[in-house]
Design an enzyme around this catalytic site. Structure first.
Site, PDB file in Angstrom:
ATOM      1  CG  ASP A 207      -1.849   1.124   1.361  1.00  0.00           C
ATOM      2  OD1 ASP A 207      -2.313   1.619   0.325  1.00  0.00           O
ATOM      3  OD2 ASP A 207      -2.098   1.563   2.509  1.00  0.00           O
ATOM      4  CD  GLU A 451      -0.534  -6.086   7.317  1.00  0.00           C
ATOM      5  OE1 GLU A 451      -0.989  -5.997   6.171  1.00  0.00           O
ATOM      6  OE2 GLU A 451      -0.963  -5.437   8.286  1.00  0.00           O
ATOM      7  CE1 TYR A 504      -4.362   0.629  10.212  1.00  0.00           C
ATOM      8  CE2 TYR A 504      -3.655  -1.610   9.753  1.00  0.00           C
ATOM      9  CZ  TYR A 504      -3.380  -0.258   9.853  1.00  0.00           C
ATOM     10  OH  TYR A 504      -2.112   0.201   9.600  1.00  0.00           O
ATOM     11  CD  GLU A 540       0.998  -1.531   9.640  1.00  0.00           C
ATOM     12  OE1 GLU A 540      -0.150  -1.506   9.134  1.00  0.00           O
ATOM     13  OE2 GLU A 540       1.998  -1.925   9.022  1.00  0.00           O
TER      14      GLU A 540
HETATM   15  C1  GCB Z   1      -1.425  -2.363   6.733  1.00  0.00           C
HETATM   16  C2  GCB Z   1      -0.157  -2.294   6.002  1.00  0.00           C
HETATM   17  C3  GCB Z   1       0.229  -0.900   5.571  1.00  0.00           C
HETATM   18  C4  GCB Z   1      -1.012  -0.171   5.054  1.00  0.00           C
HETATM   19  C5  GCB Z   1      -2.028  -0.088   6.172  1.00  0.00           C
HETATM   20  C6  GCB Z   1      -3.333   0.571   5.689  1.00  0.00           C
HETATM   21  O1  GCB Z   1      -1.736  -3.308   7.400  1.00  0.00           O
HETATM   22  O2  GCB Z   1       0.918  -2.895   6.692  1.00  0.00           O
HETATM   23  O3  GCB Z   1       1.207  -0.982   4.581  1.00  0.00           O
HETATM   24  O4  GCB Z   1      -0.729   1.077   4.524  1.00  0.00           O
HETATM   25  O5  GCB Z   1      -2.335  -1.372   6.618  1.00  0.00           O
HETATM   26  O6  GCB Z   1      -3.506   1.759   5.870  1.00  0.00           O
HETATM   27  O7  GCB Z   1      -4.137  -0.131   5.093  1.00  0.00           O
END
Ligand code: GCB
Length: 646
Positions: A207, A451, A504, A540
């Protein structure tokens, strides 16, 4: 006495295994000037041409390296270092896939040419992704992989015809395949009712924008013919005695004498030796401490290595100075220890990313980012998702910012990227990474991937091999990879030293429902710790916020929503950090560019700062929290007393 002997024994044991498994046979010291070495930077404007031929191969077919690039066709100015993508108004160059060509003519100092005892080395800090380098039309180097440096010795070539300037041509190809790191695929669209002739796309599984070009400084440097090729340092301490175990590798001399002098910040000699390897003892040692953990963070000694050698023609003296921070790192089932004291990561994930220059090294940006990190009260970051410039790690050493150093193993999702070819390349990348970064005190852990599809069956062999290899390269640092898989299905987790988990909640899962965060995060931690009994970093978490968008009640993409997501995560961190959670790294420090996708509004907006480094509301939440954590867990330097008025 017994304790000192035991300490020495421990450091020697660690040192004995350090580097045994490395596939590379030369060092990669950062180029520094000294009384015996000169550096000539080649940054600035280069001549540039993208090979837009249908097979992207015209440059090789017509041997563009044999003459001046301007003689092969139209060329443009291109700054180095910089990604080429955002420099022009041409969308086809922004999204270009294939070979681009850079060229620069250099006038080399006469002494470099006439003095046969001088080695002249061409060094590229990094170029993404595959590079071929020619000097005056002759190939001198090939390198696979962005983000890491490579070199070629070019002395004999420039001596061939001392009257002509030295023409350096570098071809760089950003194509990603299943065996590159990161992996990608090229997809040709052959349906002529839907796509123009020759249409293809580069698929990626990560990403961020696949910025390309020469991203870090290109330079020439000299050494004498007999030279210090590599230095490896491992440190420890017992009570007030620092132990610096070192090994100097010499090239170009059958026999040489080496003098090693360790100096403190004031330039006073604190220890010395005349052996190419050994252990230096430093009385009243000043340890290297992280920012906000000590009133004098980032203390660095200087290790001067002076080499003397002779052959039938001449004598050679080489001097190289390495900065050394004396500190230890270790991990228990619930803690991360720096200098035997618990360390809590309160930091960020970053990207090398900014307007116009893309991933090109940029000093104003680097210094601004460090000022922001300090303002925020951040004590650490992860180099998501690739190794950052050495210049950035040097700043971390000096400022005491702790680093989780990640290789470009991001987006390993396709089962074919777990095969032998991929693994072999991944091992080489780890060799190159450890070789480059092993002496930075700020680097406290290696991350071998982000990941990956860790639930796939080949993942177990792949990660066991990779992690074992990395530990053999460097037994002094823990190794991890970053996971978002389910704890029960993650095949690599048994092999890591620290669990790093991304999640997330209320964003990719249950969007809009921040009320699920406490329960889901609690379950996440309990499950992972319950299964593996290893310390956990929330590597994260976060939410997109478009700067300036406000809603009440909070809605996704508003600054208020980003704030409330963070606050809900923090509640759980505060319970678990008393148990086994050893850190929290926000995703992300700043907004950054991505490929064009329906889920991205001109890039990823999970930054707590905008791409131009202005704070969003969440930055103030984090600032309050990080300074609070620092007040609780660290010792604040007097000059950073936290201003509580927000
Ligand atoms: C993740 C990734 C990261 C992305 C982020 C997102 O899990 O490791 O590279 O940018 O989520 O914002 O989706």
């Amino acid at each position: 006495m017994f304790l000192i002997l035991f300490g020495l024994f421990r450091v020697l044991c660690l040192f004995a295994v350090f580097h045994v498994a490395c596939l590379l046979d030369t060092g990669m010291l950062f180029p520094r000037e000294s009384s015996s070495r000169e550096v000539k930077e080649l940054n600035g404007l280069w001549v540039f041409r993208a090979d837009k031929s249908p097979n992207r191969n015209e440059g090789f077919e017509r041997a563009w390296y044999k003459s001046r690039l301007a003689q092969t066709g139209p060329v443009i100015d291109m700054p180095v270092p910089a990604s080429y993508n955002d420099i022009t108004q041409d969308a086809t160059l922004r999204d270009f896939v294939g070979w681009v060509w850079y060229e620069r003519e250099v006038v080399v100092p006469a002494r470099w040419v006439t003095d046969e005892g001088v080695r002249v080395v061409l060094r590229v800090g990094s170029a993404h992704y595959f590079s071929v380098v020619w000097v005056n039309g002759l190939k001198v180097a090939e390198h696979e992989g962005g983000h890491l440096p490579f070199e070629a010795e070019i002395g004999t070539l420039i001596r061939k015809d001392p009257t002509t300037p030295c023409r350096i041509t570098i071809a760089v190809n950003n194509t990603l395949t299943l065996n590159t790191l990161p992996p990608g695929t090229i997809q040709h669209m052959d349906d002529h009712t839907r796509y123009p002739d020759g249409f293809f796309v580069q698929n990626i599984y990560f990403d961020f924008f696949n910025y390309a070009g020469i991203h870090r400084p290109v330079l020439l440097y000299t050494t004498p013919k007999a030279y210090v090729d590599d230095i490896t340092v491992v440190t420890d301490f017992l009570d007030n005695i620092g132990l610096v175990s070192y090994k100097v590798s010499v090239q170009g001399a059958a026999t040489a004498t080496v003098k090693v002098t360790l100096m403190d910040k004031e330039g006073h000699c604190v220890a010395s030796s005349s052996e190419p390897s050994g252990v230096l003892k430093v009385v009243d040692v000043k340890l290297w401490w992280p920012y906000l953990m000590h009133e004098n963070p980032g203390y660095l000694y200087s290790m001067e290595v002076r080499l003397m050698a002779a052959d039938e023609r001449s004598t050679y003296e080489d001097v190289y100075t390495l900065t050394v921070g004396i500190r230890t790192v270790s991990v228990t089932s619930t803690q991360f220890l720096i200098n035997k004291k618990p360390f809590y990561f309160h930091g960020v994930n970053k990207h090398e990313d900014s307007d116009i220059r893309g991933k090109g090294l940029d000093w104003p940006l680097i210094v601004k980012d460090f000022n922001l990190l300090k303002w925020l009260g951040a004590n650490s970051f992860r180099t998501s998702h690739y190794p950052y410039a050495e210049e950035i790690l040097q700043m971390c050493d000096r400022h005491g910012i702790v680093v989780i150093d990640e290789c470009p193993g991001v987006g390993i999702k396709d089962i074919r990227s777990f095969g032998n070819a991929s693994l072999t390349h991944h091992l080489v990348v780890m060799d190159e990474l450890v070789r480059r970064d092993k002496n930075h005190p700020s680097v406290v852990m290696w991350s071998v991937a982000n990941e990956p599809a860790a639930e796939m069956s080949p993942a177990e062999f792949y990660f066991k091999t990779l992690i074992d290899h990395t530990k053999a390269l460097d037994p002094t640092r823990p190794v991890t990879y970053i996971t978002d898989s389910n704890y029960a299905r993650d095949k690599g987790a048994p092999y890591v030293d620290v669990l790093c988990v991304n999640s997330y909640f209320s964003w990719y899962h249950d969007p809009g429902h921040v009320e699920v965060i406490p329960i889901q995060l609690n379950t996440q931690f309990e499950d992972w710790y319950g299964k593996y009994q290893k310390p956990i970093i929330q590597s994260e978490y976060g939410a997109d916020a478009v700067s300036g968008v406000h809603t009440d009640p909070p809605m996704m993409f508003s600054e208020e929503y980003q704030k409330i997501v963070l606050k809900n995560y923090h509640k759980v961190f505060d319970q678990k950090r008393k148990q086994y959670v050893i850190g929290e790294l926000i995703w992300n420090f700043a907004d950054f560019m991505t490929a064009q996708e329906i889920t991205r509004v001109v890039g990823n907006k999970k930054g707590i700062f905008t791409r131009q480094r202005q704070p969003k509301a969440a930055a103030f939440i984090l600032k309050e929290r990080y300074w609070g954590l620092a007040n609780e867990t660290g010792r604040l330097p007097p000059w950073t007393k936290y201003p509580c008025s927000l």
